[in-house]
Write a protein that holds these residues in place. Structure first.
Motif, PDB file in Angstrom:
ATOM      1  N   THR A 104       0.817  -1.216   0.000  1.00  0.00           N
ATOM      2  CA  THR A 104       0.000   0.000   0.000  1.00  0.00           C
ATOM      3  C   THR A 104       0.847   1.259   0.000  1.00  0.00           C
ATOM      4  OG1 THR A 104      -0.086   0.087   2.417  1.00  0.00           O
ATOM      5  CG2 THR A 104      -1.806  -1.190   1.320  1.00  0.00           C
ATOM      6  N   PHE A 105       2.140   1.108  -0.261  1.00  0.00           N
ATOM      7  CA  PHE A 105       3.084   2.224  -0.185  1.00  0.00           C
ATOM      8  C   PHE A 105       3.007   3.074  -1.447  1.00  0.00           C
ATOM      9  CE2 PHE A 105       7.881   3.208  -0.357  1.00  0.00           C
ATOM     10  CZ  PHE A 105       7.777   4.276   0.530  1.00  0.00           C
ATOM     11  N   SER A 106       3.075   2.434  -2.595  1.00  0.00           N
ATOM     12  CA  SER A 106       2.999   3.154  -3.859  1.00  0.00           C
ATOM     13  C   SER A 106       1.724   2.742  -4.594  1.00  0.00           C
ATOM     14  CB  SER A 106       4.239   2.888  -4.716  1.00  0.00           C
ATOM     15  OG  SER A 106       4.439   1.516  -4.886  1.00  0.00           O
ATOM     16  N   PRO A 107       1.223   3.606  -5.481  1.00  0.00           N
ATOM     17  CA  PRO A 107      -0.050   3.287  -6.145  1.00  0.00           C
ATOM     18  C   PRO A 107       0.073   2.044  -7.022  1.00  0.00           C
ATOM     19  CG  PRO A 107       0.664   5.553  -6.616  1.00  0.00           C
ATOM     20  CD  PRO A 107       1.788   4.881  -5.922  1.00  0.00           C
ATOM     21  N   ALA A 115       4.525  -0.555 -20.130  1.00  0.00           N
ATOM     22  CA  ALA A 115       3.506   0.495 -20.189  1.00  0.00           C
ATOM     23  C   ALA A 115       2.410   0.094 -19.232  1.00  0.00           C
ATOM     24  CB  ALA A 115       2.956   0.632 -21.607  1.00  0.00           C
ATOM     25  N   GLY A 116       1.769   1.072 -18.617  1.00  0.00           N
ATOM     26  CA  GLY A 116       0.716   0.740 -17.674  1.00  0.00           C
ATOM     27  C   GLY A 116      -0.146   1.927 -17.321  1.00  0.00           C
ATOM     28  N   LYS A 117      -1.137   1.633 -16.487  1.00  0.00           N
ATOM     29  CA  LYS A 117      -2.082   2.661 -16.010  1.00  0.00           C
ATOM     30  C   LYS A 117      -1.983   2.729 -14.493  1.00  0.00           C
ATOM     31  CE  LYS A 117      -4.178   3.128 -20.057  1.00  0.00           C
ATOM     32  NZ  LYS A 117      -3.720   4.225 -20.891  1.00  0.00           N
ATOM     33  N   THR A 118      -2.117   3.948 -13.978  1.00  0.00           N
ATOM     34  CA  THR A 118      -2.093   4.112 -12.529  1.00  0.00           C
ATOM     35  C   THR A 118      -2.992   5.275 -12.143  1.00  0.00           C
ATOM     36  OG1 THR A 118      -0.619   4.197 -10.601  1.00  0.00           O
ATOM     37  CG2 THR A 118      -0.078   5.657 -12.432  1.00  0.00           C
ATOM     38  N   MET A 119      -3.069   5.538 -10.840  1.00  0.00           N
ATOM     39  CA  MET A 119      -3.887   6.640 -10.327  1.00  0.00           C
ATOM     40  C   MET A 119      -3.419   6.965  -8.912  1.00  0.00           C
ATOM     41  SD  MET A 119      -8.038   6.738  -9.928  1.00  0.00           S
ATOM     42  CE  MET A 119      -8.402   6.467 -11.654  1.00  0.00           C
ATOM     43  N   PHE A 120      -3.312   8.234  -8.608  1.00  0.00           N
ATOM     44  CA  PHE A 120      -3.011   8.645  -7.236  1.00  0.00           C
ATOM     45  C   PHE A 120      -4.314   8.990  -6.524  1.00  0.00           C
ATOM     46  CE2 PHE A 120       1.094   9.703  -9.219  1.00  0.00           C
ATOM     47  CZ  PHE A 120       1.968   9.158  -8.297  1.00  0.00           C
ATOM     48  N   GLY A 121      -4.460   8.532  -5.281  1.00  0.00           N
ATOM     49  CA  GLY A 121      -5.609   8.899  -4.457  1.00  0.00           C
ATOM     50  C   GLY A 121      -5.205   9.953  -3.433  1.00  0.00           C
ATOM     51  N   ARG A 122      -6.112  10.224  -2.490  1.00  0.00           N
ATOM     52  CA  ARG A 122      -5.880  11.293  -1.505  1.00  0.00           C
ATOM     53  C   ARG A 122      -4.652  11.025  -0.624  1.00  0.00           C
ATOM     54  NH1 ARG A 122     -10.413  14.635  -0.683  1.00  0.00           N
ATOM     55  NH2 ARG A 122      -9.393  15.600   1.106  1.00  0.00           N
ATOM     56  N   PHE A 123      -4.335   9.752  -0.413  1.00  0.00           N
ATOM     57  CA  PHE A 123      -3.181   9.417   0.421  1.00  0.00           C
ATOM     58  C   PHE A 123      -1.902  10.027  -0.143  1.00  0.00           C
ATOM     59  CE2 PHE A 123       0.228   6.301   1.542  1.00  0.00           C
ATOM     60  CZ  PHE A 123       0.237   6.525   2.905  1.00  0.00           C
ATOM     61  N   HIS A 124      -1.813  10.138  -1.468  1.00  0.00           N
ATOM     62  CA  HIS A 124      -0.605  10.669  -2.104  1.00  0.00           C
ATOM     63  C   HIS A 124      -0.758  12.135  -2.470  1.00  0.00           C
ATOM     64  CE1 HIS A 124       0.109   6.274  -2.681  1.00  0.00           C
ATOM     65  NE2 HIS A 124       1.317   6.654  -2.325  1.00  0.00           N
ATOM     66  N   SER A 125      -1.703  12.830  -1.839  1.00  0.00           N
ATOM     67  CA  SER A 125      -1.923  14.239  -2.152  1.00  0.00           C
ATOM     68  C   SER A 125      -0.797  15.103  -1.605  1.00  0.00           C
ATOM     69  CB  SER A 125      -3.259  14.680  -1.526  1.00  0.00           C
ATOM     70  OG  SER A 125      -3.414  16.059  -1.644  1.00  0.00           O
TER      71      SER A 125
END
Ligand SMILES: CCCCCCCC/C=C\CCCCCCCC(=O)SCCNC(=O)CCNC(=O)[C@H](O)C(C)(C)COP(=O)(O)OP(=O)(O)OC[C@H]1O[C@@H](n2cnc3c(N)ncnc32)[C@H](O)[C@@H]1OP(=O)(O)O
Length: 224
Positions: free
Chosen positions: A96-99, A112-122
């Motif tokens: 749970t450290f990196s997205p 190649a890939g897809k990712t997303m940052f949530g509020r934790f990484h704000s």
């Protein structure tokens, strides 16, 4: 673990032999439900970061988290035996450290890939924290050097250019490739994009390890 606990399939990572058994051992040993617990913990981090609860809710949440810690603390193991982070083929690697990074294309020299940052990484202003973006690139590059026949390698240097703000809760595209191999030195490049917009690019030097730099527990497939 049951089939339904496994993360949604994405492109399978052809791990180098070194990491294959290391990862398979965690998958063999992990309790049913472990992958779902990891997802719950990641969700908790985002929900926690986004919450401004009243005192009674703070007290209730704290008590529940204390209880959860106490349950897990009874089962602490050394890091050779931990499951966290060891599910290398999964998008979140079981951590749970990196997205999570959902890989969409892999060759020995590129990902190649897809990712997303949530509020934790704000960081601020609904934008991802720069350190979180560096973490994302380190993790992405780490995955890249774990495929094919590349021996185990470590980050020697990592440089990130922040070209534009990286939004939260938006799908992002990542790419990484091996630009050059010079003996033990692997020169890597990567990009992070939101749609057509370049958010960040990065370069890194990874060094493959000499045999004496590899811990025995990692060098040999541990007993299952
Ligand atoms: C934590 C491990 C995670 C593994 C997880 C499993 C992976 C599974 C697969 C998938 C998921 C992965 C997701 C996570 C990935 C995360 C990766 C990381 O974050 S790794 C942790 C951070 N990095 C360190 O802690 C390195 C600490 N530093 C060292 O250990 C050493 O400094 C090391 C090994 C990097 C180099 O030491 P030397 O003794 O082997 O090599 P020397 O002789 O110093 O250098 C060799 C050549 O490289 C150049 N060099 C070394 N460092 C350089 C630098 N920073 N910049 C430029 N050149 C450098 C030198 O000048 C030399 O060049 P000349 O041969 O003379 O031409």
């Amino acid at each position: 673990m049951t089939e339904s606990d496994r993360p949604q399939p994405h492109v399978a990572v052809p791990l180098n032999g070194y990491w294959t058994e290391w990862s398979a051992r965690a998958a063999r040993n992990a309790a049913p439900g472990w992958a779902a617990l990891v997802g719950e913990m990641a969700g908790l981090q985002d929900t926690f970061a986004a919450a401004a609860p009243p005192p009674e809710a703070v007290a209730e949440a704290r008590s529940l988290v204390e209880q959860t810690r106490a349950v897990l603390a009874r089962h602490e193991v050394g890091d050779d035996d931990q499951w966290f982070g060891r599910f290398l083929p999964a998008p979140d690697r079981g951590q749970t450290f990196s997205p999570p990074i959902r890989l969409t294309g892999i060759t020995e020299h590129a990902l190649a890939g897809k990712t997303m940052f949530g509020r934790f990484h704000s960081g601020n202003n609904s934008a991802a924290h720069g350190g979180g973006i560096a973490l994302l690139f380190d993790d992405l590059f780490g995955r890249l050097v774990s495929v094919g026949d590349i021996p185990p390698a470590r980050t020697a240097s990592l440089s990130v250019n922040y070209r534009s703000v990286t939004p939260l809760d938006e799908p992002l595209a990542v790419e990484a490739s091996v630009a050059e191999v010079d003996g033990r030195k692997l020169y890597l490049t990567g990009t992070l994009r939101h749609g057509d917009r370049l958010c960040a690019d990065a370069t890194a030097l990874f060094l493959t390890l000499r045999p004496e730099q590899i811990r025995p527990a990692e060098a040999e497939a541990p007993p299952g």
